[in-house]
Write an enzyme that holds these catalytic residues in place. Structure first.
Site, PDB file in Angstrom:
ATOM      1  N   LYS A 157       0.837  -1.218   0.000  1.00  0.00           N
ATOM      2  CA  LYS A 157       0.000   0.000   0.000  1.00  0.00           C
ATOM      3  C   LYS A 157       0.867   1.261   0.000  1.00  0.00           C
ATOM      4  O   LYS A 157       0.629   2.189  -0.766  1.00  0.00           O
ATOM      5  CB  LYS A 157      -0.903   0.047   1.258  1.00  0.00           C
ATOM      6  CG  LYS A 157      -1.885  -1.106   1.353  1.00  0.00           C
ATOM      7  CD  LYS A 157      -2.795  -0.979   2.568  1.00  0.00           C
ATOM      8  CE  LYS A 157      -2.079  -1.138   3.901  1.00  0.00           C
ATOM      9  NZ  LYS A 157      -1.467  -2.446   4.128  1.00  0.00           N
ATOM     10  N   GLU A 183       1.599   5.206  11.040  1.00  0.00           N
ATOM     11  CA  GLU A 183       2.415   4.206  10.345  1.00  0.00           C
ATOM     12  C   GLU A 183       3.886   4.330  10.757  1.00  0.00           C
ATOM     13  O   GLU A 183       4.210   5.053  11.685  1.00  0.00           O
ATOM     14  CB  GLU A 183       2.243   4.369   8.833  1.00  0.00           C
ATOM     15  CG  GLU A 183       0.834   4.031   8.357  1.00  0.00           C
ATOM     16  CD  GLU A 183       0.507   2.539   8.421  1.00  0.00           C
ATOM     17  OE1 GLU A 183       1.286   1.733   7.901  1.00  0.00           O
ATOM     18  OE2 GLU A 183      -0.535   2.185   9.023  1.00  0.00           O
ATOM     19  N   ARG A 184       4.773   3.607  10.031  1.00  0.00           N
ATOM     20  CA  ARG A 184       6.183   3.592  10.418  1.00  0.00           C
ATOM     21  C   ARG A 184       6.833   4.966  10.290  1.00  0.00           C
ATOM     22  O   ARG A 184       6.576   5.692   9.344  1.00  0.00           O
ATOM     23  CB  ARG A 184       6.956   2.610   9.532  1.00  0.00           C
ATOM     24  CG  ARG A 184       6.596   1.182   9.813  1.00  0.00           C
ATOM     25  CD  ARG A 184       7.334   0.256   8.854  1.00  0.00           C
ATOM     26  NE  ARG A 184       6.573  -0.957   8.699  1.00  0.00           N
ATOM     27  CZ  ARG A 184       5.647  -1.135   7.776  1.00  0.00           C
ATOM     28  NH1 ARG A 184       5.409  -0.182   6.884  1.00  0.00           N
ATOM     29  NH2 ARG A 184       4.968  -2.257   7.718  1.00  0.00           N
TER      30      ARG A 184
HETATM   31  N1  LIG Z   1       6.194  -2.277  -6.359  1.00  0.00           N
HETATM   32  C1  LIG Z   1       6.998  -2.995  -5.573  1.00  0.00           C
HETATM   33  N2  LIG Z   1       8.118  -3.499  -6.079  1.00  0.00           N
HETATM   34  C2  LIG Z   1       8.926  -4.248  -5.327  1.00  0.00           C
HETATM   35  N3  LIG Z   1       8.717  -4.541  -4.044  1.00  0.00           N
HETATM   36  C3  LIG Z   1       7.617  -4.058  -3.470  1.00  0.00           C
HETATM   37  C4  LIG Z   1       6.683  -3.272  -4.211  1.00  0.00           C
HETATM   38  N4  LIG Z   1       5.673  -2.959  -3.399  1.00  0.00           N
HETATM   39  C5  LIG Z   1       5.938  -3.511  -2.215  1.00  0.00           C
HETATM   40  N5  LIG Z   1       7.112  -4.189  -2.241  1.00  0.00           N
HETATM   41  C6  LIG Z   1       7.734  -4.900  -1.131  1.00  0.00           C
HETATM   42  O1  LIG Z   1       6.778  -5.149  -0.126  1.00  0.00           O
HETATM   43  C7  LIG Z   1       7.164  -4.503   1.087  1.00  0.00           C
HETATM   44  C8  LIG Z   1       5.948  -3.979   1.810  1.00  0.00           C
HETATM   45  O2  LIG Z   1       5.350  -2.942   1.052  1.00  0.00           O
HETATM   46  P1  LIG Z   1       4.605  -1.736   1.767  1.00  0.00           P
HETATM   47  O3  LIG Z   1       5.400  -1.196   2.882  1.00  0.00           O
HETATM   48  O4  LIG Z   1       4.158  -0.801   0.701  1.00  0.00           O
HETATM   49  O5  LIG Z   1       3.341  -2.525   2.358  1.00  0.00           O
HETATM   50  P2  LIG Z   1       2.095  -1.953   3.142  1.00  0.00           P
HETATM   51  O6  LIG Z   1       0.899  -2.560   2.489  1.00  0.00           O
HETATM   52  O7  LIG Z   1       2.169  -0.479   3.208  1.00  0.00           O
HETATM   53  O8  LIG Z   1       2.313  -2.611   4.573  1.00  0.00           O
HETATM   54  P3  LIG Z   1       1.805  -2.141   6.026  1.00  0.00           P
HETATM   55  O9  LIG Z   1       0.383  -2.572   6.144  1.00  0.00           O
HETATM   56  O10 LIG Z   1       2.700  -2.903   6.938  1.00  0.00           O
HETATM   57  O11 LIG Z   1       1.984  -0.665   6.078  1.00  0.00           O
HETATM   58  C9  LIG Z   1       8.135  -3.430   0.648  1.00  0.00           C
HETATM   59  O12 LIG Z   1       9.044  -3.085   1.676  1.00  0.00           O
HETATM   60  C10 LIG Z   1       8.827  -4.080  -0.515  1.00  0.00           C
HETATM   61  O13 LIG Z   1       9.853  -4.934  -0.068  1.00  0.00           O
HETATM   62 MG   LIG Z   2       2.377   0.827   4.785  1.00  0.00          MG
END
Ligand SMILES: Nc1ncnc2c1ncn2[C@@H]1O[C@H](COP(=O)(O)OP(=O)(O)OP(=O)(O)O)[C@@H](O)[C@H]1O
Ligand SMILES: [Mg+2]
Length: 441
Positions: A157, A183-184
């Protein structure tokens, strides 16, 4: 007398008694404590008492300390002074640089009512190109509308949100606000560094109330950043892009506050007022005769359960939702969009035109077919399919691959250069796949 006296302290909830006039709801009070803590009036109760929230978590408060009224709510500096900056809920800088207040720096109370004429939402449709094939094709991004990015933990996301900010800033399509809610902490830093490297700070304002902050700050950050965006819309008459990561955390922070305030939870463990709190924020993220606010909101889905009441509440406000899925991510497809569950009410011929709309209908039919054929193949094997089914299955697989795309903001960890595809290129790419004959199975 404009002072009160602290009667009780329970977690972040401070009860203050006044002799004379009672303070207003939403008024800020200043405690006469060593930290000079700010107390926000939440509600009034009998016995001339005001129940307040300890905004900065002042730990030096004590019973019987005096408290000064300010006769004002929370007011933050807004306007040009916020551009390229990282601010907290009180409008204080988090980027280590000073805020240089001038005599004419405007201030705005963060608590505002939504615009009265809320039906203003752009009568004409204006598509903003994101350069992301899957978004431009399935959930067109329209000026003044709201889009959600929804998914469980770690499905991408934040990365997708950053990519949208990056692409939109780069194509000069408007001023972006990024609001980090619960968030982080490092993510804010990363966004700042990326934008700085690409010289894109000039088109972004950042507000952070991350997971290290108390729930008062995590609620207020939503209101502060919206207030700053409203100023840009109403006074500077700008078109604004508003990104919030994560709207679920906004609800969660409200929920934490309700618990410490002793409010009784109702449906699904949420307090009754949560619906109006979310609605007011959402309604403020709207357009009027001055300008527009287009928003992208990420929604964390606890335990990958889309039926969570908080998730439903936000989803209800959106024109389209991009659903990210763990299963898709596991196949190495980025962004990991669940193409079948991703929906948009804006994918209609009036908005995107006949050509795009017809392509989307064909693509969705193929994806649906792919889904049901997958189950059949699991039982009888692909070789038993009719030639037509086999060709459709193969085309659907090509489409799924086609919508996978390398991103600019993930270049560092993927070592692959980011890709930008105009909507025209995306439509051409889809047409090419749909028109292929003899697709190798
Ligand atoms: N487009 C992308 N290309 C390559 N790797 C990706 C991509 N999107 C996400 N990732 C990988 O997935 C990991 C998690 O993505 P992200 O932090 O966007 O998740 P999130 O859905 O925001 O998680 P959370 O709910 O924990 O906030 C990233 O650190 C990366 O390693
Ligand atoms: Mg996130």
């Amino acid at each position: 007398m404009n002072t009160g006296s602290i009667r009780s302290i329970r977690e972040l909830v401070i009860t203050i008694q006044f002799d004379g006039d009672m303070p207003a709801l939403g008024e800020l009070l200043i405690a006469n404590s060593p930290e000079k803590g700010l107390l926000l009036v939440d509600h009034l109760i009998t016995g001339n008492n005001a129940v307040c929230l300890n905004v900065n978590g002042d730990t030096t408060l004590q019973k019987n300390m005096t408290v000064q009224r300010t006769n004002r709510g929370i007011e933050i500096p807004v306007g040009d002074i916020t551009i390229g900056r990282v601010l907290n809920a009180l409008g204080q800088p988090l980027d280590g640089l000073p805020i240089e207040r001038k005599a004419d720096t405007p201030y705005r109370n963060i608590m505002q009512l939504p615009p009265r004429n809320n039906s203003f939402a752009a009568a004409k449709y204006e598509i903003l190109e994101t350069g992301l094939k899957v978004i431009d094709f399935f959930t067109p991004f329209l000026k003044g509308r709201k889009m959600g990015i929804i998914g469980g933990a770690g499905v991408g996301k934040t990365v997708l949100t950053m990519e949208l900010i990056h692409n939109i800033a780069k194509s000069g399509q408007g001023l972006s606000f990024f609001t980090g809610i619960g968030e982080r902490i490092r993510e804010g830093h990363e966004l700042y560094e990326t934008l700085k490297e690409d010289n894109l700070l000039e088109s972004t304002c950042m507000f952070f109330g991350q997971m290290d902050q108390n729930p008062v700050q995590r609620v207020l950050i939503g209101l502060s950043s919206v207030a700053a965006a409203e100023h840009m819309r109403d006074v500077q008459k700008k078109d604004i892009l508003f990104f919030a990561d994560n709207m679920y955390r906004y609800i969660q922070a409200h929920n934490e506050l309700a618990t410490i305030l002793g409010q009784i939870p109702s449906e699904g463990g949420y307090e009754a007022t949560i619906f109006s709190d979310v609605k007011i924020l959402q309604d403020r993220l709207s357009s009027n005769e001055n300008g527009s606010i287009t928003s992208v909101q990420t929604i964390y889905v606890p335990a990958d359960d889309l039926s969570d009441p908080a998730v439903q509440m936000i989803q209800h406000e959106l024109d389209g939702t991009i659903v990210l899925s763990r299963k898709v991510a596991e196949q190495g497809i980025r962004p990991s969009v669940d193409l079948i569950r991703t929906t948009s009410s804006l994918l209609s011929p009036d908005v995107v035109g006949e050509r795009h709309y017809n392509l989307s209908v064909q693509v969705q039919a193929l994806l649906q077919k792919h889904e049901s054929l997958k189950n059949i193949i699991a039982i009888i094997g692909e070789s038993e399919l009719s030639p037509a089914d086999r060709s459709d299955f193969a085309k659907a697989k090509l489409l799924i691959q086609y919508f996978s795309q390398n991103m600019f903001v993930s270049e560092l960890f993927t070592n692959k250069p980011g890709e930008f595809s105009s909507r025209e290129e995306t439509l051409k790419g889809v047409e090419k796949i749909l028109n292929t004959t003899n697709v190798p199975a």
